[in-house]
Design a protein around this motif. Structure first.
Motif, PDB file in Angstrom:
ATOM      1  N   TYR A  15     137.305  39.917  -0.238  1.00 31.99           N
ATOM      2  CA  TYR A  15     136.273  39.287  -1.052  1.00 31.99           C
ATOM      3  C   TYR A  15     136.073  40.078  -2.340  1.00 31.99           C
ATOM      4  N   SER A  16     135.923  39.355  -3.443  1.00 33.47           N
ATOM      5  CA  SER A  16     135.675  39.992  -4.736  1.00 33.47           C
ATOM      6  C   SER A  16     134.300  40.652  -4.735  1.00 33.47           C
ATOM      7  N   THR A  18     132.448  40.948  -7.280  1.00 42.93           N
ATOM      8  CA  THR A  18     131.641  40.307  -8.315  1.00 42.93           C
ATOM      9  C   THR A  18     131.640  38.803  -8.109  1.00 42.93           C
ATOM     10  N   ASP A  19     131.030  38.086  -9.016  1.00 43.89           N
ATOM     11  CA  ASP A  19     131.030  36.627  -8.948  1.00 43.89           C
ATOM     12  C   ASP A  19     132.277  36.033  -9.583  1.00 43.89           C
ATOM     13  N   PHE A  20     133.231  36.870  -9.944  1.00 43.35           N
ATOM     14  CA  PHE A  20     134.458  36.424 -10.600  1.00 43.35           C
ATOM     15  C   PHE A  20     135.670  36.894  -9.812  1.00 43.35           C
ATOM     16  N   PRO A  21     136.786  36.167  -9.910  1.00 50.86           N
ATOM     17  CA  PRO A  21     138.008  36.604  -9.222  1.00 50.86           C
ATOM     18  C   PRO A  21     138.502  37.946  -9.779  1.00 50.86           C
ATOM     19  N   VAL A  22     139.093  38.739  -8.908  1.00 50.68           N
ATOM     20  CA  VAL A  22     139.667  40.024  -9.293  1.00 50.68           C
ATOM     21  C   VAL A  22     141.182  39.916  -9.148  1.00 50.68           C
ATOM     22  N   GLN A  23     141.904  40.301 -10.210  1.00 46.54           N
ATOM     23  CA  GLN A  23     143.363  40.260 -10.158  1.00 46.54           C
ATOM     24  C   GLN A  23     143.879  41.537  -9.517  1.00 46.54           C
ATOM     25  N   LYS A  53     140.106  48.242  -6.307  1.00 50.13           N
ATOM     26  CA  LYS A  53     139.298  47.479  -7.261  1.00 50.13           C
ATOM     27  C   LYS A  53     137.939  47.083  -6.685  1.00 50.13           C
ATOM     28  N   GLY A  54     137.602  47.601  -5.509  1.00 48.67           N
ATOM     29  CA  GLY A  54     136.278  47.379  -4.953  1.00 48.67           C
ATOM     30  C   GLY A  54     136.134  46.146  -4.086  1.00 48.67           C
ATOM     31  N   CYS A  55     137.230  45.487  -3.790  1.00 47.41           N
ATOM     32  CA  CYS A  55     137.161  44.319  -2.911  1.00 47.41           C
ATOM     33  C   CYS A  55     136.935  44.785  -1.475  1.00 47.41           C
ATOM     34  N   ALA A  56     136.297  43.942  -0.685  1.00 45.53           N
ATOM     35  CA  ALA A  56     136.013  44.293   0.702  1.00 45.53           C
ATOM     36  C   ALA A  56     136.829  43.416   1.634  1.00 45.53           C
ATOM     37  N   ALA A  57     137.370  44.050   2.664  1.00 46.96           N
ATOM     38  CA  ALA A  57     138.105  43.308   3.680  1.00 46.96           C
ATOM     39  C   ALA A  57     137.109  42.601   4.586  1.00 46.96           C
TER      40      ALA A  57
END
Length: 138
Positions: A15-16, A18-23, A53-57
């Protein structure tokens, strides 16, 4: 041939933050994927970059940016400078009496802009001037 096993592709939902997609990309930089706020299934080759990049599994909670407490960097530096005054170590201050920026950077843990250091130092000086004479000398 019908008895052969297919190689399983290892994926995990991310999951990103932020409220925006992360590349994200793999270690070669050739393959690219996007992690959406609502979640994206990523091949194992993207997991490291997604975490960096800070995304969470899936199964882990994300702390959104708006949930972070805003810290005033000048106030934070002021506290560090006060601790340097209370517990001085050799090299903490220059010959002119100003804090050594390199030492402050080490204690703060990030590159401190000189302007922020001076703002914080001025606040420390104002606080010292407000102290009664016997406390200011300590």
């Amino acid at each position: 041939m019908s008895g052969e096993k297919k190689a399983s592709i290892s994926t995990k939902r991310f999951y990103s933050p932020t409220d925006f997609p992360v590349q994200v990309h793999d270690s070669t930089g050739v393959h690219i994927a996007y992690v959406k706020p609502e979640g994206s299934d990523l091949h194992q080759r993207f997991w490291t970059m997604a975490l960096q990049k800070g995304c969470a599994a899936e199964g882990f909670q994300i702390q959104r940016e708006e949930e972070f407490e805003e810290l005033d960097p000048v106030e934070e530096l002021k506290e560090i400078l006060l601790s340097m005054i209370r517990n001085p170590q050799e090299g903490d201050f220059t010959a002119s009496g100003l804090p050594d920026l390199r030492r402050l950077v080490k204690k703060a843990g990030y590159n401190v802009p000189r302007t922020e250091m001076i703002q914080a130092w001025n606040l420390v000086q104002q606080d010292v001037e407000k102290l009664p004479p016997d406390e200011a000398a300590e």
